[in-house]
Design an enzyme around this catalytic site. Structure first.
Site, short mmCIF file in Angstrom:
data_model
loop_
_atom_site.label_atom_id
_atom_site.label_comp_id
_atom_site.label_asym_id
_atom_site.label_seq_id
_atom_site.Cartn_x
_atom_site.Cartn_y
_atom_site.Cartn_z
N LYS A 180 3.93 34.86 -3.09
CA LYS A 180 3.22 35.57 -2.26
C LYS A 180 2.68 37.02 -2.89
O LYS A 180 3.58 37.59 -3.37
CB LYS A 180 3.93 35.98 -0.96
CG LYS A 180 2.91 36.51 0.24
CD LYS A 180 3.77 36.49 1.51
CE LYS A 180 2.73 37.55 2.63
NZ LYS A 180 3.58 37.08 3.95
N ASP B 246 -7.86 40.66 -1.67
CA ASP B 246 -7.56 40.71 -3.24
C ASP B 246 -6.44 39.56 -3.45
O ASP B 246 -6.37 39.53 -4.66
CB ASP B 246 -7.17 41.91 -3.62
CG ASP B 246 -6.07 42.62 -2.63
OD1 ASP B 246 -5.36 41.86 -2.11
OD2 ASP B 246 -5.92 43.84 -2.85
N GLY B 247 -5.86 39.13 -2.75
CA GLY B 247 -5.03 38.08 -2.82
C GLY B 247 -3.42 38.72 -3.35
O GLY B 247 -2.53 37.94 -3.89
N GLY C 62 -6.11 29.95 5.48
CA GLY C 62 -5.73 29.15 4.28
C GLY C 62 -4.90 30.19 3.63
O GLY C 62 -4.66 31.55 3.98
N ASP D 180 -1.68 30.30 12.85
CA ASP D 180 -1.69 30.08 11.24
C ASP D 180 -0.31 30.69 10.99
O ASP D 180 0.32 30.28 9.73
CB ASP D 180 -2.62 31.02 10.48
CG ASP D 180 -2.93 32.25 10.86
OD1 ASP D 180 -3.12 32.47 12.04
OD2 ASP D 180 -2.81 33.18 9.82
N ARG E 198 1.77 24.75 8.78
CA ARG E 198 1.70 25.71 9.81
C ARG E 198 0.80 24.85 10.92
O ARG E 198 0.21 23.96 10.62
CB ARG E 198 1.03 26.85 9.46
CG ARG E 198 1.71 27.82 8.47
CD ARG E 198 0.43 28.44 7.53
NE ARG E 198 1.10 28.86 6.44
CZ ARG E 198 1.39 30.13 6.46
NH1 ARG E 198 1.43 30.88 7.37
NH2 ARG E 198 2.23 30.72 5.12
P1 AMP Z 1 -1.90 36.92 8.16
O1 AMP Z 1 -2.09 37.57 9.42
O2 AMP Z 1 -1.39 38.23 7.25
O3 AMP Z 1 -0.75 35.95 8.23
O4 AMP Z 1 -3.01 36.68 7.22
C1 AMP Z 1 -3.99 36.06 7.78
C2 AMP Z 1 -4.78 35.16 6.81
O5 AMP Z 1 -5.25 36.45 5.89
C3 AMP Z 1 -4.09 34.12 5.84
O6 AMP Z 1 -5.10 33.40 5.63
C4 AMP Z 1 -3.86 35.11 4.52
O7 AMP Z 1 -3.54 34.39 3.54
C5 AMP Z 1 -5.05 36.08 4.41
N1 AMP Z 1 -4.55 37.45 3.82
C6 AMP Z 1 -3.72 38.40 3.91
N2 AMP Z 1 -3.53 39.32 3.29
C7 AMP Z 1 -4.43 38.92 2.38
C8 AMP Z 1 -4.81 39.40 0.86
N3 AMP Z 1 -4.36 40.73 0.59
N4 AMP Z 1 -5.57 38.74 0.02
C9 AMP Z 1 -6.12 37.73 0.53
N5 AMP Z 1 -5.88 37.10 1.66
C10 AMP Z 1 -4.94 37.63 2.60
MG MG Z 2 -0.24 34.28 7.72
#
Ligand code: AMP
Ligand code: MG
Length: 539
Positions: free
Chosen positions: A133, A145-146, A110, A280, A210
Protein backbone atom coordinates in the site's frame (compact mmCIF):
# COMPACT_ATOMS: atom_id res chain seq x y z
CA UNK A 1 23.74 -29.87 -7.01
CA UNK A 2 20.95 -28.92 -4.59
CA UNK A 3 19.43 -25.61 -5.70
CA UNK A 4 16.48 -25.69 -3.28
CA UNK A 5 16.27 -22.32 -1.54
CA UNK A 6 16.72 -22.44 2.21
CA UNK A 7 13.54 -22.54 4.29
CA UNK A 8 12.51 -19.23 5.81
CA UNK A 9 14.20 -17.08 3.18
CA UNK A 10 12.59 -14.80 0.62
CA UNK A 11 13.73 -17.12 -2.14
CA UNK A 12 11.71 -19.94 -0.59
CA UNK A 13 8.37 -18.12 -1.05
CA UNK A 14 6.24 -20.22 -3.38
CA UNK A 15 3.92 -18.12 -5.53
CA UNK A 16 0.69 -19.47 -6.97
CA UNK A 17 -1.09 -16.47 -8.50
CA UNK A 18 -4.55 -17.76 -9.16
CA UNK A 19 -6.21 -14.34 -9.19
CA UNK A 20 -4.23 -13.21 -12.21
CA UNK A 21 -4.17 -16.66 -13.77
CA UNK A 22 -7.88 -17.35 -13.64
CA UNK A 23 -9.57 -13.97 -13.94
CA UNK A 24 -9.70 -11.66 -16.93
CA UNK A 25 -6.86 -9.14 -17.16
CA UNK A 26 -7.03 -5.60 -18.46
CA UNK A 27 -5.54 -5.89 -21.96
CA UNK A 28 -3.96 -2.46 -21.67
CA UNK A 29 -0.64 -2.51 -19.85
CA UNK A 30 0.19 1.17 -19.94
CA UNK A 31 -0.10 2.60 -16.44
CA UNK A 32 -2.43 5.50 -17.11
CA UNK A 33 -5.55 6.49 -15.18
CA UNK A 34 -8.73 5.31 -16.87
CA UNK A 35 -11.92 3.31 -16.69
CA UNK A 36 -11.10 -0.37 -16.96
CA UNK A 37 -13.91 -2.56 -18.22
CA UNK A 38 -14.40 -6.29 -18.62
CA UNK A 39 -11.44 -7.13 -16.38
CA UNK A 40 -10.83 -7.84 -12.73
CA UNK A 41 -7.38 -6.26 -12.56
CA UNK A 42 -4.63 -4.37 -14.36
CA UNK A 43 -0.99 -5.39 -14.28
CA UNK A 44 1.15 -2.59 -12.88
CA UNK A 45 4.59 -2.32 -11.33
CA UNK A 46 5.41 -0.53 -8.09
CA UNK A 47 7.42 2.70 -8.46
CA UNK A 48 11.08 2.79 -7.50
CA UNK A 49 11.75 4.51 -4.21
CA UNK A 50 14.90 6.45 -3.32
CA UNK A 51 16.12 5.13 -0.02
CA UNK A 52 13.97 2.41 1.53
CA UNK A 53 14.47 1.80 5.20
CA UNK A 54 12.77 -0.77 7.41
CA UNK A 55 10.83 0.81 10.27
CA UNK A 56 9.18 -2.29 11.66
CA UNK A 57 7.97 -5.74 10.75
CA UNK A 58 5.61 -8.20 12.35
CA UNK A 59 7.21 -11.52 13.16
CA UNK A 60 3.76 -13.12 13.41
CA UNK A 61 2.75 -11.94 9.93
CA UNK A 62 6.16 -13.09 8.67
CA UNK A 63 5.47 -16.51 10.16
CA UNK A 64 2.34 -16.79 7.99
CA UNK A 65 4.73 -16.64 5.04
CA UNK A 66 7.24 -18.93 6.80
CA UNK A 67 9.74 -16.06 6.79
CA UNK A 68 12.38 -16.10 9.51
CA UNK A 69 13.47 -12.89 11.29
CA UNK A 70 16.79 -12.94 9.44
CA UNK A 71 14.92 -12.79 6.15
CA UNK A 72 12.88 -9.80 7.35
CA UNK A 73 15.98 -7.99 8.50
CA UNK A 74 17.81 -8.52 5.21
CA UNK A 75 18.61 -5.85 2.64
CA UNK A 76 16.62 -7.78 0.07
CA UNK A 77 13.47 -7.68 2.21
CA UNK A 78 13.53 -3.88 2.29
CA UNK A 79 14.03 -3.74 -1.46
CA UNK A 80 11.18 -6.16 -2.16
CA UNK A 81 8.62 -4.78 0.28
CA UNK A 82 9.27 -1.18 -0.66
CA UNK A 83 8.50 -2.13 -4.27
CA UNK A 84 12.02 -1.76 -5.62
CA UNK A 85 12.58 -5.43 -6.42
CA UNK A 86 10.30 -8.24 -7.46
CA UNK A 87 10.83 -11.81 -6.39
CA UNK A 88 10.62 -14.59 -8.93
CA UNK A 89 6.97 -15.58 -9.22
CA UNK A 90 5.50 -12.19 -8.32
CA UNK A 91 2.96 -10.81 -10.79
CA UNK A 92 2.01 -7.28 -9.63
CA UNK A 93 -1.46 -5.95 -10.30
CA UNK A 94 -4.14 -3.56 -9.09
CA UNK A 95 -7.75 -4.72 -8.65
CA UNK A 96 -10.74 -3.13 -10.30
CA UNK A 97 -13.59 -2.39 -7.91
CA UNK A 98 -16.26 0.17 -7.32
CA UNK A 99 -18.14 1.20 -4.26
CA UNK A 100 -20.79 3.15 -2.45
CA UNK A 101 -19.09 6.00 -0.65
CA UNK A 102 -21.05 7.71 2.13
CA UNK A 103 -24.24 6.18 0.79
CA UNK A 104 -23.80 7.10 -2.89
CA UNK A 105 -22.66 5.00 -5.79
CA UNK A 106 -19.18 6.28 -6.67
CA UNK A 107 -18.45 4.24 -9.79
CA UNK A 108 -15.00 2.80 -10.40
CA UNK A 109 -12.55 3.14 -7.51
CA UNK A 110 -10.10 0.24 -7.54
CA UNK A 111 -6.66 -0.19 -6.00
CA UNK A 112 -5.46 3.36 -6.50
CA UNK A 113 -2.37 2.90 -4.43
CA UNK A 114 -2.39 -0.76 -3.56
CA UNK A 115 -0.36 -3.13 -5.66
CA UNK A 116 -0.82 -6.85 -5.17
CA UNK A 117 2.36 -8.84 -5.51
CA UNK A 118 0.82 -12.29 -5.77
CA UNK A 119 -0.29 -15.15 -3.57
CA UNK A 120 1.98 -17.51 -1.74
CA UNK A 121 1.24 -20.99 -0.46
CA UNK A 122 2.88 -21.57 2.90
CA UNK A 123 4.13 -24.82 4.42
CA UNK A 124 0.68 -25.40 5.94
CA UNK A 125 -0.84 -25.10 2.45
CA UNK A 126 -2.49 -21.79 3.32
CA UNK A 127 -2.91 -19.16 0.62
CA UNK A 128 -1.80 -15.64 1.51
CA UNK A 129 -2.01 -12.67 -0.81
CA UNK A 130 0.62 -9.93 -0.46
CA UNK A 131 -0.16 -6.33 -1.20
CA UNK A 132 1.87 -3.13 -1.01
CA UNK A 133 0.00 0.00 0.00
CA UNK A 134 1.53 3.28 -1.14
CA UNK A 135 3.71 1.81 -3.89
CA UNK A 136 2.74 4.28 -6.60
CA UNK A 137 -0.16 5.08 -8.88
CA UNK A 138 -2.19 2.54 -10.81
CA UNK A 139 -4.84 2.91 -13.51
CA UNK A 140 -7.26 3.33 -10.58
CA UNK A 141 -5.39 6.23 -8.92
CA UNK A 142 -7.86 8.78 -10.33
CA UNK A 143 -6.52 12.23 -9.36
CA UNK A 144 -4.30 11.03 -6.52
CA UNK A 145 -0.62 10.06 -6.39
CA UNK A 146 -0.72 6.41 -5.38
CA UNK A 147 1.47 7.08 -2.37
CA UNK A 148 1.06 6.88 1.39
CA UNK A 149 2.63 8.90 4.17
CA UNK A 150 4.37 7.64 7.27
CA UNK A 151 1.62 8.69 9.69
CA UNK A 152 -1.13 6.72 7.98
CA UNK A 153 1.20 3.78 7.37
CA UNK A 154 2.16 3.60 11.05
CA UNK A 155 -1.54 3.61 11.88
CA UNK A 156 -2.32 0.84 9.41
CA UNK A 157 0.66 -1.28 10.41
CA UNK A 158 0.10 -1.07 14.16
CA UNK A 159 -3.66 -1.39 14.10
CA UNK A 160 -3.70 -4.42 11.80
CA UNK A 161 -1.49 -6.34 14.18
CA UNK A 162 -3.19 -4.98 17.30
CA UNK A 163 -6.56 -6.14 15.99
CA UNK A 164 -5.21 -9.59 15.27
CA UNK A 165 -3.91 -9.97 18.81
CA UNK A 166 -7.22 -8.70 20.18
CA UNK A 167 -8.90 -11.52 18.29
CA UNK A 168 -10.66 -9.27 15.77
CA UNK A 169 -10.69 -10.52 12.14
CA UNK A 170 -8.37 -8.33 10.11
CA UNK A 171 -5.98 -8.08 7.22
CA UNK A 172 -2.42 -8.34 8.52
CA UNK A 173 0.63 -6.14 8.14
CA UNK A 174 4.01 -7.64 7.38
CA UNK A 175 6.19 -4.57 7.14
CA UNK A 176 6.42 -0.82 7.38
CA UNK A 177 9.10 0.78 5.23
CA UNK A 178 10.08 4.41 4.78
CA UNK A 179 10.61 5.15 1.11
CA UNK A 180 13.01 8.08 1.48
CA UNK A 181 10.76 10.08 -0.86
CA UNK A 182 8.67 13.01 0.32
CA UNK A 183 4.92 13.03 -0.29
CA UNK A 184 2.83 16.16 -0.35
CA UNK A 185 -0.38 16.12 1.69
CA UNK A 186 -2.97 18.67 2.69
CA UNK A 187 -4.00 16.89 5.87
CA UNK A 188 -7.28 18.72 6.45
CA UNK A 189 -7.92 19.78 2.88
CA UNK A 190 -7.69 23.38 4.02
CA UNK A 191 -5.09 24.73 1.62
CA UNK A 192 -2.06 23.93 3.79
CA UNK A 193 -0.19 21.18 1.99
CA UNK A 194 3.12 20.03 3.42
CA UNK A 195 5.72 17.45 2.62
CA UNK A 196 5.64 14.32 4.70
CA UNK A 197 7.82 11.20 4.68
CA UNK A 198 6.51 8.54 2.32
CA UNK A 199 6.05 4.92 3.43
CA UNK A 200 4.85 1.56 2.17
CA UNK A 201 3.07 -1.12 4.18
CA UNK A 202 2.91 -4.70 3.00
CA UNK A 203 -0.48 -6.15 3.85
CA UNK A 204 -1.25 -9.84 4.03
CA UNK A 205 -4.67 -11.52 3.78
CA UNK A 206 -6.17 -14.68 2.32
CA UNK A 207 -7.96 -12.36 -0.11
CA UNK A 208 -8.41 -8.61 -0.53
CA UNK A 209 -11.71 -8.93 -2.40
CA UNK A 210 -14.29 -6.34 -1.32
CA UNK A 211 -18.03 -5.92 -1.78
CA UNK A 212 -17.10 -3.31 -4.39
CA UNK A 213 -15.36 -5.91 -6.57
CA UNK A 214 -18.79 -7.38 -7.32
CA UNK A 215 -20.63 -4.08 -7.43
CA UNK A 216 -18.54 -2.69 -10.25
CA UNK A 217 -19.50 -5.46 -12.69
CA UNK A 218 -23.16 -5.43 -11.67
CA UNK A 219 -23.28 -1.66 -12.15
CA UNK A 220 -21.97 -2.07 -15.67
CA UNK A 221 -24.27 -4.96 -16.47
CA UNK A 222 -21.18 -7.12 -17.02
CA UNK A 223 -22.76 -10.35 -15.81
CA UNK A 224 -20.13 -12.50 -17.46
CA UNK A 225 -17.24 -11.15 -15.40
CA UNK A 226 -19.47 -10.85 -12.32
CA UNK A 227 -20.07 -14.59 -12.57
CA UNK A 228 -16.41 -15.34 -13.22
CA UNK A 229 -15.41 -13.40 -10.13
CA UNK A 230 -18.03 -15.00 -7.91
CA UNK A 231 -17.21 -18.50 -9.15
CA UNK A 232 -13.56 -17.81 -8.51
CA UNK A 233 -14.28 -16.46 -5.02
CA UNK A 234 -16.39 -19.46 -4.09
CA UNK A 235 -13.76 -21.90 -5.36
CA UNK A 236 -10.74 -20.22 -3.81
CA UNK A 237 -11.98 -18.49 -0.69
CA UNK A 238 -15.05 -20.56 0.21
CA UNK A 239 -14.21 -24.06 -1.08
CA UNK A 240 -16.27 -25.72 1.68
CA UNK A 241 -19.45 -24.43 -0.02
CA UNK A 242 -19.01 -26.72 -3.00
CA UNK A 243 -19.04 -26.10 -6.73
CA UNK A 244 -20.52 -22.73 -7.75
CA UNK A 245 -24.23 -22.69 -8.62
CA UNK A 246 -27.09 -20.31 -7.82
CA UNK A 247 -27.83 -22.27 -4.64
CA UNK A 248 -24.17 -22.03 -3.64
CA UNK A 249 -24.14 -18.29 -4.37
CA UNK A 250 -26.90 -17.91 -1.81
CA UNK A 251 -25.01 -19.96 0.74
CA UNK A 252 -21.98 -17.83 -0.02
CA UNK A 253 -23.88 -14.64 0.58
CA UNK A 254 -25.28 -16.03 3.82
CA UNK A 255 -21.76 -16.72 4.96
CA UNK A 256 -20.64 -13.19 4.07
CA UNK A 257 -23.58 -11.91 6.13
CA UNK A 258 -22.59 -14.09 9.09
CA UNK A 259 -18.94 -13.12 8.92
CA UNK A 260 -19.81 -9.45 8.66
CA UNK A 261 -22.12 -9.71 11.68
CA UNK A 262 -19.39 -11.40 13.69
CA UNK A 263 -16.89 -8.75 12.66
CA UNK A 264 -19.06 -5.85 13.74
CA UNK A 265 -19.77 -7.51 17.09
CA UNK A 266 -16.02 -7.57 17.63
CA UNK A 267 -15.60 -3.90 16.74
CA UNK A 268 -18.33 -3.05 19.23
CA UNK A 269 -16.63 -5.19 21.86
CA UNK A 270 -13.29 -3.39 21.71
CA UNK A 271 -14.52 0.13 20.90
CA UNK A 272 -13.20 0.34 17.35
CA UNK A 273 -14.65 2.80 14.85
CA UNK A 274 -13.65 2.08 11.26
CA UNK A 275 -14.44 5.57 10.06
CA UNK A 276 -15.00 4.83 6.34
CA UNK A 277 -17.36 1.88 6.00
CA UNK A 278 -17.85 2.40 2.29
CA UNK A 279 -18.63 -0.78 0.38
CA UNK A 280 -15.17 -0.70 -1.18
CA UNK A 281 -13.80 -1.05 2.35
CA UNK A 282 -15.84 -4.14 3.23
CA UNK A 283 -14.02 -7.46 2.94
CA UNK A 284 -15.94 -10.47 1.68
CA UNK A 285 -14.07 -12.52 4.27
CA UNK A 286 -15.39 -10.35 7.09
CA UNK A 287 -11.97 -8.88 7.84
CA UNK A 288 -11.29 -5.37 9.02
CA UNK A 289 -9.75 -3.80 5.93
CA UNK A 290 -8.36 -0.38 4.97
CA UNK A 291 -7.22 1.34 8.10
CA UNK A 292 -7.70 5.01 7.32
CA UNK A 293 -9.31 7.55 9.64
CA UNK A 294 -10.29 4.86 12.15
CA UNK A 295 -10.33 5.50 15.87
CA UNK A 296 -10.82 3.93 19.28
CA UNK A 297 -13.38 5.14 21.72
CA UNK A 298 -11.70 6.74 24.69
CA UNK A 299 -14.81 8.02 26.46
CA UNK A 300 -17.78 5.86 25.54
CA UNK A 301 -19.76 7.90 23.02
CA UNK A 302 -21.79 5.97 20.46
CA UNK A 303 -22.08 9.13 18.35
CA UNK A 304 -18.34 9.57 17.95
CA UNK A 305 -16.69 9.35 14.56
CA UNK A 306 -12.96 9.89 14.16
CA UNK A 307 -13.32 10.89 10.53
CA UNK A 308 -13.48 14.65 9.99
CA UNK A 309 -14.84 14.05 6.47
CA UNK A 310 -17.80 12.37 8.18
CA UNK A 311 -18.23 14.93 10.95
CA UNK A 312 -21.38 16.50 9.51
CA UNK A 313 -23.47 13.38 8.87
CA UNK A 314 -21.71 11.01 11.28
CA UNK A 315 -22.74 8.16 9.05
CA UNK A 316 -19.88 6.02 10.30
CA UNK A 317 -20.18 6.80 14.02
CA UNK A 318 -19.48 3.97 16.46
CA UNK A 319 -23.09 3.18 17.29
CA UNK A 320 -24.18 3.18 13.67
CA UNK A 321 -21.71 0.56 12.44
CA UNK A 322 -24.14 -2.38 12.73
CA UNK A 323 -26.73 -0.58 10.59
CA UNK A 324 -24.14 0.47 8.03
CA UNK A 325 -22.89 -3.09 7.64
CA UNK A 326 -26.52 -4.10 7.06
CA UNK A 327 -26.91 -1.45 4.38
CA UNK A 328 -23.64 -2.50 2.77
CA UNK A 329 -24.75 -6.13 2.67
CA UNK A 330 -27.92 -5.04 0.90
CA UNK A 331 -25.73 -3.42 -1.77
CA UNK A 332 -23.80 -6.65 -2.18
CA UNK A 333 -27.09 -8.56 -2.45
CA UNK A 334 -28.16 -6.21 -5.24
CA UNK A 335 -24.86 -6.75 -6.99
CA UNK A 336 -25.12 -10.55 -7.12
CA UNK A 337 -28.87 -10.60 -7.75
CA UNK A 338 -28.43 -11.05 -11.53
CA UNK A 339 -26.73 -14.39 -10.84
CA UNK A 340 -29.60 -15.63 -8.69
CA UNK A 341 -32.65 -13.79 -9.98
CA UNK A 342 -34.58 -14.45 -6.82
CA UNK A 343 -34.68 -11.67 -4.27
CA UNK A 344 -36.23 -13.70 -1.47
CA UNK A 345 -33.25 -15.78 -0.34
CA UNK A 346 -31.03 -12.71 -0.57
CA UNK A 347 -33.43 -10.73 1.59
CA UNK A 348 -33.58 -13.64 4.04
CA UNK A 349 -29.79 -13.65 4.28
CA UNK A 350 -29.72 -9.92 4.95
CA UNK A 351 -32.34 -10.49 7.68
CA UNK A 352 -30.15 -13.24 9.02
CA UNK A 353 -27.42 -10.67 9.45
CA UNK A 354 -29.65 -8.70 11.83
CA UNK A 355 -30.48 -11.79 13.84
CA UNK A 356 -26.89 -12.99 13.96
CA UNK A 357 -25.62 -9.57 14.90
CA UNK A 358 -28.13 -9.11 17.72
CA UNK A 359 -27.52 -12.58 19.09
CA UNK A 360 -23.75 -12.14 18.86
CA UNK A 361 -23.90 -8.69 20.41
CA UNK A 362 -25.93 -9.91 23.37
CA UNK A 363 -23.57 -12.81 23.98
CA UNK A 364 -20.60 -10.47 23.65
CA UNK A 365 -22.07 -7.93 26.08
CA UNK A 366 -22.85 -10.70 28.56
CA UNK A 367 -19.19 -11.75 28.36
CA UNK A 368 -17.98 -8.21 28.83
CA UNK A 369 -20.05 -8.04 31.98
CA UNK A 370 -18.88 -11.44 33.18
CA UNK A 371 -22.34 -13.02 33.03
CA UNK A 372 -22.45 -16.76 32.67
CA UNK A 373 -24.96 -16.44 29.83
CA UNK A 374 -27.30 -13.80 28.47
CA UNK A 375 -30.69 -14.07 30.21
CA UNK A 376 -33.19 -12.03 28.17
CA UNK A 377 -35.64 -11.35 30.99
CA UNK A 378 -32.99 -9.60 33.10
CA UNK A 379 -30.06 -8.76 30.89
CA UNK A 380 -31.73 -6.77 28.11
CA UNK A 381 -32.62 -4.18 30.72
CA UNK A 382 -29.31 -4.46 32.57
CA UNK A 383 -27.28 -3.81 29.42
CA UNK A 384 -29.65 -1.19 28.05
CA UNK A 385 -29.47 0.77 31.27
CA UNK A 386 -25.68 0.63 31.39
CA UNK A 387 -25.42 1.87 27.81
CA UNK A 388 -27.64 4.81 28.61
CA UNK A 389 -25.62 5.71 31.72
CA UNK A 390 -22.14 5.32 30.19
CA UNK A 391 -22.29 8.23 27.72
CA UNK A 392 -24.03 10.53 30.18
CA UNK A 393 -20.65 11.64 31.52
CA UNK A 394 -17.19 11.09 29.99
CA UNK A 395 -16.32 7.52 30.91
CA UNK A 396 -13.38 5.65 29.46
CA UNK A 397 -14.80 2.53 27.84
CA UNK A 398 -11.70 0.34 28.10
CA UNK A 399 -10.94 1.22 31.70
CA UNK A 400 -14.57 0.96 32.79
CA UNK A 401 -15.03 -2.64 31.61
CA UNK A 402 -11.61 -3.69 32.82
CA UNK A 403 -12.25 -2.28 36.30
CA UNK A 404 -15.68 -3.86 36.47
CA UNK A 405 -13.90 -7.17 36.91
CA UNK A 406 -12.40 -5.84 40.16
CA UNK A 407 -15.77 -5.17 41.77
CA UNK A 408 -16.20 -6.91 45.13
CA UNK A 409 -19.53 -8.64 44.79
CA UNK A 410 -19.52 -10.19 48.26
CA UNK A 411 -20.40 -6.95 50.08
CA UNK A 412 -23.31 -7.24 52.51
CA UNK A 413 -25.89 -5.95 52.80
CA UNK A 414 -25.87 -4.78 49.22
CA UNK A 415 -28.63 -2.23 49.69
CA UNK A 416 -26.64 -0.39 52.37
CA UNK A 417 -23.47 0.27 50.38
CA UNK A 418 -23.03 3.92 49.57
CA UNK A 419 -22.79 5.09 45.99
CA UNK A 420 -19.27 6.37 46.70
CA UNK A 421 -18.07 3.05 48.04
CA UNK A 422 -19.54 1.02 45.21
CA UNK A 423 -18.13 3.42 42.63
CA UNK A 424 -14.61 3.58 44.12
CA UNK A 425 -12.98 0.86 41.94
CA UNK A 426 -14.27 2.56 38.77
CA UNK A 427 -13.14 6.11 39.50
CA UNK A 428 -10.14 5.87 37.21
CA UNK A 429 -12.48 5.59 34.21
CA UNK A 430 -13.86 9.13 34.58
CA UNK A 431 -12.43 12.03 32.63
CA UNK A 432 -14.08 14.98 34.39
CA UNK A 433 -14.58 14.48 38.14
CA UNK A 434 -16.93 17.48 38.26
CA UNK A 435 -19.37 15.55 36.07
CA UNK A 436 -19.83 12.93 38.80
CA UNK A 437 -22.85 14.59 40.35
CA UNK A 438 -25.13 13.18 43.00
CA UNK A 439 -27.64 12.33 40.32
CA UNK A 440 -25.04 10.47 38.28
CA UNK A 441 -23.78 8.62 41.35
CA UNK A 442 -27.29 7.51 42.21
CA UNK A 443 -27.83 6.21 38.67
CA UNK A 444 -24.58 4.28 38.38
CA UNK A 445 -24.79 3.19 42.03
CA UNK A 446 -28.20 1.67 41.41
CA UNK A 447 -27.03 0.02 38.29
CA UNK A 448 -23.99 -1.46 40.04
CA UNK A 449 -26.13 -2.84 42.84
CA UNK A 450 -28.43 -4.46 40.29
CA UNK A 451 -25.44 -5.77 38.42
CA UNK A 452 -23.89 -7.28 41.53
CA UNK A 453 -27.19 -8.93 42.42
CA UNK A 454 -27.31 -10.34 38.89
CA UNK A 455 -23.76 -11.67 39.12
CA UNK A 456 -24.53 -13.40 42.40
CA UNK A 457 -27.24 -15.42 40.73
CA UNK A 458 -24.65 -16.96 38.44
CA UNK A 459 -22.67 -18.16 41.43
CA UNK A 460 -19.37 -18.15 39.53
CA UNK A 461 -16.17 -18.01 41.61
CA UNK A 462 -14.93 -14.37 41.63
CA UNK A 463 -11.48 -15.28 40.34
CA UNK A 464 -13.00 -17.26 37.46
CA UNK A 465 -15.26 -14.36 36.53
CA UNK A 466 -12.34 -11.96 36.63
CA UNK A 467 -10.30 -14.17 34.33
CA UNK A 468 -13.18 -14.50 31.89
CA UNK A 469 -13.86 -10.78 31.85
CA UNK A 470 -10.19 -9.90 31.42
CA UNK A 471 -10.05 -12.20 28.42
CA UNK A 472 -12.63 -10.09 26.55
CA UNK A 473 -12.06 -6.62 28.02
CA UNK A 474 -8.61 -5.51 26.87
CA UNK A 475 -6.17 -3.77 29.17
CA UNK A 476 -4.46 -2.07 26.22
CA UNK A 477 -5.87 -0.82 22.93
CA UNK A 478 -4.21 1.34 20.29
CA UNK A 479 -5.61 4.58 21.63
CA UNK A 480 -5.58 7.33 19.06
CA UNK A 481 -3.10 9.41 21.00
CA UNK A 482 -0.75 6.44 21.51
CA UNK A 483 -0.53 5.95 17.76
CA UNK A 484 0.01 9.68 17.33
CA UNK A 485 2.86 9.76 19.85
CA UNK A 486 4.53 6.91 17.98
CA UNK A 487 4.06 8.85 14.74
CA UNK A 488 5.53 12.05 16.20
CA UNK A 489 8.62 10.13 17.29
CA UNK A 490 8.90 8.28 13.99
CA UNK A 491 8.70 11.52 12.03
CA UNK A 492 11.65 12.69 14.13
CA UNK A 493 13.54 9.53 13.17
CA UNK A 494 12.91 7.47 16.31
CA UNK A 495 11.05 4.22 15.56
CA UNK A 496 11.35 2.78 19.06
CA UNK A 497 7.80 3.63 20.11
CA UNK A 498 6.32 1.86 17.10
CA UNK A 499 8.13 -1.30 18.07
CA UNK A 500 7.28 -0.84 21.73
CA UNK A 501 3.56 -0.56 20.90
CA UNK A 502 3.76 -3.50 18.51
CA UNK A 503 5.22 -5.52 21.36
CA UNK A 504 2.77 -4.25 23.99
CA UNK A 505 -0.25 -4.95 21.81
CA UNK A 506 0.82 -8.55 21.28
CA UNK A 507 -0.74 -9.23 24.69
CA UNK A 508 -3.59 -6.76 24.98
CA UNK A 509 -5.39 -8.66 27.72
CA UNK A 510 -2.39 -9.06 30.01
CA UNK A 511 -1.17 -6.42 32.43
CA UNK A 512 2.46 -5.77 31.63
CA UNK A 513 4.78 -4.42 34.30
CA UNK A 514 6.21 -1.02 33.45
CA UNK A 515 3.59 -0.43 30.75
CA UNK A 516 0.97 1.16 33.01
CA UNK A 517 1.03 4.52 31.17
CA UNK A 518 -0.26 2.80 28.01
CA UNK A 519 -3.38 1.68 29.88
CA UNK A 520 -4.25 5.15 31.11
CA UNK A 521 -7.04 7.26 29.73
CA UNK A 522 -6.42 9.82 27.00
CA UNK A 523 -4.47 12.78 28.40
CA UNK A 524 -6.09 16.17 28.16
CA UNK A 525 -3.69 17.51 25.55
CA UNK A 526 -4.95 14.86 23.12
CA UNK A 527 -8.60 15.77 23.48
CA UNK A 528 -8.73 17.97 20.39
CA UNK A 529 -5.41 17.31 18.70
CA UNK A 530 -5.23 16.32 15.03
CA UNK A 531 -4.43 12.64 14.77
CA UNK A 532 -5.75 11.97 18.28
CA UNK A 533 -9.40 12.88 17.98
CA UNK A 534 -9.67 14.17 14.43
CA UNK A 535 -8.52 12.26 11.40
CA UNK A 536 -9.06 12.85 7.75
CA UNK A 537 -9.04 10.59 4.73
CA UNK A 538 -5.85 12.34 3.57
CA UNK A 539 -3.20 9.70 4.00
P1 AMP B 1 -10.35 4.83 0.81
O1 AMP B 1 -11.58 5.56 1.15
O2 AMP B 1 -9.10 5.35 1.49
O3 AMP B 1 -10.48 3.38 0.99
O4 AMP B 1 -10.04 5.09 -0.72
C1 AMP B 1 -11.00 5.18 -1.72
C2 AMP B 1 -10.37 5.04 -3.05
O5 AMP B 1 -9.37 6.06 -3.24
C3 AMP B 1 -9.67 3.73 -3.32
O6 AMP B 1 -9.89 3.41 -4.64
C4 AMP B 1 -8.22 4.05 -3.05
O7 AMP B 1 -7.35 3.20 -3.74
C5 AMP B 1 -8.14 5.47 -3.60
N1 AMP B 1 -7.03 6.24 -2.98
C6 AMP B 1 -6.95 6.70 -1.72
N2 AMP B 1 -5.80 7.36 -1.55
C7 AMP B 1 -5.14 7.34 -2.72
C8 AMP B 1 -3.89 7.85 -3.18
N3 AMP B 1 -3.07 8.55 -2.40
N4 AMP B 1 -3.55 7.60 -4.46
C9 AMP B 1 -4.36 6.90 -5.28
N5 AMP B 1 -5.53 6.40 -4.92
C10 AMP B 1 -5.93 6.61 -3.65
MG1 MG C 1 -10.26 1.70 0.57
Amino acid sequence: MNTQPQNGTLASLTFDNRFTRELPADPETLNRRRQVTGSCYSRVNPVRVAAPRLVAYSKEAAALLDLLPEACESREFVQVFSGNDLLAGMDPYAMCYGGHQFGNWAGQLGDGRAINLGEIINQRSERWALQLKGAGPTPYARTADGLAVLRSSVREFLCSEAMFHLGVPTTRALSLILTGDPVERDMFYDGHPKEEPGAVVCRVAPSFTRFGNFEIFASRGDIKVLKQLLDYTVRIDFPHLGEPSPAVYIRWFEEVCRRTADLIVEWMRVGFVHGVMNTDNMSILGLTIDYGPYGWLDNYDPNWTPNTTDAAGRRYRFGHQPQIAHWNLAQLANAIYPLIEDAKPLQQAVDLYVERYLQGWKTMMARKLGLYAFEPHTDDALIGELLSILPSIETDMTIFYRRLADLDISVEPLADISDDAILAPLMEAYYVPAQITGEYKAAIGNWLRGYIARLRKDNVAPEMRRLQMNAVNPQYVLRNYLAQEAIDKAEAGDFSRINELLDLLRHPYTKQPGKEPFAEKRPDWARHRAGCSMLSCSS
